[in-house]
Design a protein around this motif. Structure first.
Motif, short mmCIF file in Angstrom:
data_model
loop_
_atom_site.label_atom_id
_atom_site.label_comp_id
_atom_site.label_asym_id
_atom_site.label_seq_id
_atom_site.Cartn_x
_atom_site.Cartn_y
_atom_site.Cartn_z
N GLU A 72 -19.96 -23.68 -102.57
CA GLU A 72 -19.23 -24.94 -102.61
C GLU A 72 -18.11 -24.87 -103.64
O GLU A 72 -16.99 -25.35 -103.39
N ARG A 73 -18.39 -24.27 -104.81
CA ARG A 73 -17.35 -24.13 -105.82
C ARG A 73 -16.23 -23.22 -105.32
O ARG A 73 -15.05 -23.50 -105.54
N LEU A 74 -16.60 -22.13 -104.63
CA LEU A 74 -15.59 -21.23 -104.09
C LEU A 74 -14.73 -21.92 -103.03
O LEU A 74 -13.52 -21.75 -102.99
N LYS A 75 -15.37 -22.72 -102.18
CA LYS A 75 -14.62 -23.45 -101.16
C LYS A 75 -13.67 -24.46 -101.80
O LYS A 75 -12.53 -24.60 -101.38
N ALA A 76 -14.17 -25.15 -102.83
CA ALA A 76 -13.32 -26.12 -103.53
C ALA A 76 -12.16 -25.40 -104.21
O ALA A 76 -11.01 -25.88 -104.17
N GLU A 77 -12.44 -24.26 -104.80
CA GLU A 77 -11.38 -23.50 -105.46
C GLU A 77 -10.37 -22.98 -104.44
O GLU A 77 -9.16 -23.00 -104.68
N GLU A 78 -10.86 -22.52 -103.29
CA GLU A 78 -9.97 -22.04 -102.23
C GLU A 78 -9.10 -23.17 -101.71
O GLU A 78 -7.90 -23.00 -101.48
N LEU A 79 -9.70 -24.35 -101.53
CA LEU A 79 -8.94 -25.50 -101.07
C LEU A 79 -7.87 -25.88 -102.08
O LEU A 79 -6.72 -26.15 -101.71
N LEU A 80 -8.22 -25.89 -103.35
CA LEU A 80 -7.25 -26.18 -104.40
C LEU A 80 -6.13 -25.16 -104.39
O LEU A 80 -4.95 -25.52 -104.50
N PHE A 81 -6.47 -23.89 -104.25
CA PHE A 81 -5.46 -22.84 -104.20
C PHE A 81 -4.54 -23.03 -103.01
O PHE A 81 -3.32 -22.89 -103.13
#
Length: 157
Positions: A72-81
């Motif tokens: 979930e953190r990786l997905k959120a970080e990817e979305l932010l990126f």
């Protein structure tokens, strides 16, 4: 010393087994006690395995929860990126459009200065901005010449 060993390793088992023999009063109490102790050992082994499996399952569940949180953190970080990258691309596009507009206006100004006369384009044709006025061309009178209205006003006085 020996009694401590027996109490530690056989105390509970023998106490419960002898209580069961006294309660059931079998024909062959020694064989009954031997089978009961064997069954007790199997039950203890099965319970230990179950406890180990439960501990393993709990550990695996914790790992799965941690992995899910990481995903979930990786997905959120990817979305932010992706959002940052999109914003950067939009900013670059806006800068490029502004640069092109400025170049076009400069070329139009240079052309106007070079020709010395108006090229005939309206402001809307020169500018690519939304809402630029599309005014028709207006002929200006030379200053030395006075309009008919101005001449009539002078004559009335």
């Amino acid at each position: 010393m020996e009694s401590a060993y027996l109490q530690k390793n056989l105390g509970t088992c023998l106490t419960q087994g002898l209580a069961e023999v006294a309660r059931m009063r079998p024909v062959d109490p020694i064989e009954y006690l031997a089978l009961w102790i064997y069954k007790y050992k199997n039950n203890v082994t099965v319970e230990q395995q179950r406890q180990e499996e439960m501990a393993q399952l709990e550990h695996e569940r914790e790992l799965a929860v941690m992995e899910q949180e990481m995903m979930e953190r990786l997905k959120a970080e990817e979305l932010l990126f992706q959002q940052q990258q999109l914003a950067f691309q939009l900013e670059l596009e806006m800068q490029e459009k502004e640069r092109q507009r400025i170049e076009e206006l400069q070329r139009a100004q240079e052309q106007f200065e070079k020709d010395g006369t108006d090229s005939g384009k309206t402001l809307a044709e020169i500018s690519d901005r939304y809402g630029a006025p599309n005014l028709s061309r207006v002929e200006e009178l030379d200053e030395p010449m006075l309009s008919d209205v101005a001449l009539n006003i002078d004559q009335d006085l």
